[in-house]
Scaffold this active site. Structure first.
Site, PDB file in Angstrom:
ATOM      1  N   HIS A  13     -34.839 -16.946   1.896  1.00 24.53           N
ATOM      2  CA  HIS A  13     -34.152 -17.758   2.725  1.00 24.53           C
ATOM      3  C   HIS A  13     -33.966 -18.978   2.373  1.00 24.53           C
ATOM      4  O   HIS A  13     -34.527 -19.472   1.492  1.00 24.53           O
ATOM      5  CB  HIS A  13     -35.130 -17.579   4.232  1.00 24.53           C
ATOM      6  CG  HIS A  13     -36.576 -18.346   4.135  1.00 24.53           C
ATOM      7  ND1 HIS A  13     -36.632 -19.787   4.244  1.00 24.53           N
ATOM      8  CD2 HIS A  13     -37.438 -17.940   3.269  1.00 24.53           C
ATOM      9  CE1 HIS A  13     -37.782 -20.021   4.081  1.00 24.53           C
ATOM     10  NE2 HIS A  13     -38.307 -19.006   3.414  1.00 24.53           N
ATOM     11  N   SER A  18     -40.700 -16.495   0.110  1.00 23.83           N
ATOM     12  CA  SER A  18     -40.108 -18.011  -0.214  1.00 23.83           C
ATOM     13  C   SER A  18     -40.499 -18.469  -1.841  1.00 23.83           C
ATOM     14  O   SER A  18     -40.113 -17.693  -2.845  1.00 23.83           O
ATOM     15  CB  SER A  18     -40.673 -18.842   0.686  1.00 23.83           C
ATOM     16  OG  SER A  18     -40.410 -18.464   2.155  1.00 23.83           O
TER      17      SER A  18
END
Lengths: 71, 242
Positions: free
Chosen positions: B144, B121
């Site tokens: 994501h 991330s």
């Protein structure tokens, strides 16, 4: 505030009721992140330094107890 | 006859030790050999990147207020010639992660990062912020979409805000690596790769193939690269001086 992580928010904000008091202290000119013990001494949790040689110094390794008078 | 040279040696040893004793008596100390100062410093970013909100103590965190002054010190200290960033992070606060990324990318000294274990991330922009990035063959990076936490009052405004936050991350990664925006967004919104989310888990070599990371490697490769960058940096400075 937005947290960008693959972990679920429940995992991040799960509160284990761990009431250990943690604080930053300065010891021999180095910044240490410590947990305060019941007798007032500090146990090193993390050494905050970018100098790799500091991590070879056993006096600064995590788990070491520093007495209150030396801080 | 044989004993005489030994006696002399003993005497010189005695002299040496007595001079050391004198030194200690005079100055109260003797010279203890110390490890030479390292010209390359190491910044480790582990666990959650902690920003505006203090996380519960079971989280292992890297606090950005600790790292930012260290980065300034690295930039200022003339003895420090290079920086290696070690990453094993599960992400964290967007603003704190972007702040760290911008700090690392604006350092004038050579910087190299290694993704070990995971750089998920918000770890992605931090990894690509350096001059050259490495990923260990077994390390992974989860790409994501940013999710929403907390109260939603106005849906369109919230969506726009979230989209803006996400674009900040996407823009940084695209500007500091060789991946295209299209490819990065494809990975971000891919379905069927992650069990509980949309997105992609990029492992070692694949991250290099997508252009996200510059090379597969570990400590040896990173140290070679940072030393090489220090050398070229030095010759450039000399040319400017001339």
């Amino acid at each position: 505030m937005i947290i960008y992580t693959p972990l679920s928010m429940e995992d991040v904000f799960y509160n284990a009721n761990n009431n250990a008091e943690r604080q930053m202290i300065s010891y021999n000119g180095k910044s240490l992140y410590c947990e305060k013990k019941a007798d007032g001494s500090f146990e090193i949790v993390q050494l905050l330094s970018t100098d790799p040689q500091d991590f070879l110094n056993h006096q600064l390794s995590p788990g070491t107890i520093i007495s209150q008078t030396n801080v | 006859m044989n004993n005489e040279p030994e006696k002399k040696e003993d005497q010189t040893q005695d002299n040496n030790s007595s001079s050391l004793v004198q030194k200690i008596q005079q100055l109260g100390q003797s010279n203890v050999p110390q490890a030479p100062d390292s010209n390359i410093h190491v910044l480790s970013i582990i666990g959650q990147v902690e920003g505006h909100v203090q996380l519960p103590p079971q989280n292992k965190t890297t606090k950005y207020e600790h790292l930012l002054p260290q980065l300034v010190a690295i930039e200022q200290n003339p003895k420090i010639e290079g920086l290696v960033v070690l990453l094993n992070t599960v992400g964290g606060d967007v603003e704190a992660g972007l702040a760290l990324s911008e700090m690392i990318t604006s350092i004038s000294k050579p910087t190299v990062s290694i993704v070990l274990g995971g750089g998920h991330s918000i770890g992605v922009p931090i990894a690509v912020a350096t001059d050259y990035s490495f990923i260990a063959p077994t390390a992974t990076m989860t790409i994501h979409p940013i999710r929403l936490t907390g109260l939603v009052i106005g849906v369109p405004q919230t969506f726009e805000y979230l989209d803006e936050m996400q674009n900040r991350v996407v823009d940084f990664v695209v500007n500091h690596s060789n991946i295209t925006e299209e490819k990065f967004k494809d990975l971000m919104f891919a379905k069927g790769n992650l069990t509980r989310d949309i997105g992609t888990n990029v492992v070692g070599k694949a991250a290099v193939e997508y252009g996200l990371i510059d090379g597969v490697g570990g400590v040896k490769e990173a140290m070679q690269k940072v030393n090489e960058l220090i050398k070229t940096n030095g010759t450039q400075d000399q040319q400017v001086m001339q």
